[in-house]
Scaffold this active site. Structure first.
Site, PDB file in Angstrom:
ATOM      1  N   GLN A  60      -5.829  -1.774   2.464  1.00 37.33           N
ATOM      2  CA  GLN A  60      -5.318  -1.600   3.819  1.00 37.33           C
ATOM      3  C   GLN A  60      -6.256  -0.665   4.582  1.00 37.33           C
ATOM      4  OE1 GLN A  60      -1.869   1.027   4.795  1.00 37.33           O
ATOM      5  NE2 GLN A  60      -0.832  -0.896   5.308  1.00 37.33           N
ATOM      6  N   GLY A 115       7.329  -1.463  -3.047  1.00 40.05           N
ATOM      7  CA  GLY A 115       6.745  -0.138  -3.030  1.00 40.05           C
ATOM      8  C   GLY A 115       7.342   0.730  -4.122  1.00 40.05           C
ATOM      9  N   ARG A 116       8.418   1.426  -3.783  1.00 35.11           N
ATOM     10  CA  ARG A 116       9.030   2.352  -4.741  1.00 35.11           C
ATOM     11  C   ARG A 116       9.470   1.660  -6.027  1.00 35.11           C
ATOM     12  NH1 ARG A 116      10.355   4.155   0.378  1.00 35.11           N
ATOM     13  NH2 ARG A 116       9.996   6.381   0.785  1.00 35.11           N
ATOM     14  N   TYR A 152       0.897   4.892  13.158  1.00 31.71           N
ATOM     15  CA  TYR A 152      -0.521   5.207  13.125  1.00 31.71           C
ATOM     16  C   TYR A 152      -1.212   4.566  14.326  1.00 31.71           C
ATOM     17  CZ  TYR A 152       0.872   7.037   8.638  1.00 31.71           C
ATOM     18  OH  TYR A 152       1.516   7.745   7.665  1.00 31.71           O
ATOM     19  N   ALA A 179      -3.362   3.081   2.526  1.00 29.80           N
ATOM     20  CA  ALA A 179      -4.017   3.239   3.822  1.00 29.80           C
ATOM     21  C   ALA A 179      -5.346   3.953   3.633  1.00 29.80           C
ATOM     22  CB  ALA A 179      -3.121   4.019   4.772  1.00 29.80           C
ATOM     23  N   PRO A 221       0.832  -1.202   0.000  1.00 30.30           N
ATOM     24  CA  PRO A 221       0.000   0.000   0.000  1.00 30.30           C
ATOM     25  C   PRO A 221       0.868   1.255   0.000  1.00 30.30           C
ATOM     26  CG  PRO A 221      -0.335  -1.317   2.009  1.00 30.30           C
ATOM     27  CD  PRO A 221       0.714  -1.995   1.209  1.00 30.30           C
TER      28      PRO A 221
END
Length: 355
Positions: free
Chosen positions: A99, A321-322, A180, A57, A23
């Site tokens: 997510q 991810g990246r 979070y 998210a 995510p």
């Protein structure tokens, strides 16, 4: 045979390969609703051959968003807007995931290109909540949640999980990492409570376990449930990999099917030792201690590197991810390099390398 391109079945869902899109927040939603950007972003990664594509998210309630531009799924209307995206992802042979999140004391912040810190209420921001009235560095001081408010949040998680299933998501991930709300409860650095939701690890993990139970009860049994964790705070006196592995052992008996192992995000003083695959040892530790399948993430950039992680049984899936932002077709290149078969969309088959 390449382990990276071997299928994986969790509950009633079979993932065609072990390359999953992690995510990644896009800060491109309107009132929580996905836009054409999300269709192109998530759909493009699915088109590139990822076995699963997990949407960013996505807040279970409006004030749980990281920023005013962040995603949400607190209504039927949000679920309806996501349905075309999940249908497209599935049409590419990938598994759509989402997510579910609440940003806690790190909510109501600016999108990265707009600045840093808390968004003033006069500019569309809102008050934030947390386990304790302890601010993240440079952000507004949150309000400590009451037990009654925690119970209301659980109802929000349940409703969001039902909306996610209705939208067509086939894997649900609970965000318990990166500073979070749930991570804030888990860490002794941010959780100073003295009631049943604080104190020792049993108390600090109570919210996570209650969210897991709530979400598991709200979604069909065939859907896998994943939890993303931060295995360490990278700060002395903070959350440790041993504690996270202990919690994961409990999750194994609560209907969780895989733990997505990341790290950090809860303290501005974190001292992260970066390097290729720097979080893989954490994934290995959680896998060994809990017996659950795990996902590894973090500076995994090359097909051979990903293949080795799986071959050494440090993880069961690789989350990128990246690398996928730079190269959405990374799985197609990886399959070629590893000698694995991976189907291309018929519209793109003219681009398959020959020889």
């Amino acid at each position: 045979m390449s382990r990276l391109f071997a299928p994986l079945t969790l509950r009633g869902v079979t993932f065609p390969n072990r390359v999953w899109a992690a995510p990644m927040c896009q800060y491109s939603s309107v009132d929580g609703h996905p836009t054409d950007w999300h269709l192109v972003h998530l759909g493009g990664i699915a088109r590139g051959g990822a076995g699963a594509v997990i949407a960013e998210a996505t807040a279970v309630r409006p004030d749980g968003r990281i920023s005013p531009q962040d995603a949400g799924i607190w209504s039927d209307a949000h679920a309806t807007d996501y349905a075309r995206i999940t249908a497209f992802i599935r049409g590419q042979g990938s598994v759509p995931g989402i997510q579910l999140a609440h940003a806690g004391r790190k909510a109501s912040t600016f999108a990265p290109w707009l600045g840093r810190g808390s968004v003033p209420q006069t500019e569309g921001g809102w008050p934030t909540v947390a386990p304790s009235a302890v601010a993240f560095d440079g952000y507004a001081t949150p309000v400590s949640l009451t037990v009654e408010e925690i119970q209301a949040l659980l109802r929000d998680w349940s409703a969001a999980a039902r909306h996610a299933a209705d939208a067509g998501f086939d894997v649900i991930e609970i965000h318990a990492a990166h500073g979070y709300l749930i991570h804030e409860f888990l860490s002794p650095l941010s959780n100073l409570r003295t009631d049943a939701y604080g104190g020792d690890l049993t108390g600090r993990s109570r919210l996570l376990l209650e969210v897991v139970d709530t979400v598991r009860a709200a979604i069909p049994d065939r859907l896998p449930l994943v939890v993303r964790v931060s295995a360490t705070d990278w700060v002395e006196g903070g959350l440790t990999v041993d504690e996270v592995a202990e919690v994961a052992s409990v999750l194994a008996g609560r209907g969780v099917d895989l733990v997505d192992v990341s790290s950090g995000g809860n303290d501005a003083g974190q001292q992260i030792t970066l390097g290729p695959g720097y979080q893989v040892p954490f994934a290995h530790a959680v896998r060994s201690r809990s017996g659950l399948p795990v996902g590894a993430v973090g500076l995994i950039t090359e097909p051979g590197q990903a293949e080795k992680i799986l071959a050494e049984e440090s993880a069961d899936v690789i989350l990128l991810g990246r690398a996928l932002l730079r190269e959405p077709s990374w799985p197609q290149r990886a399959a070629r390099e590893l000698g694995a078969a991976l189907d291309w969309p018929r519209q793109y088959r003219a681009g398959i390398p020959r020889g």
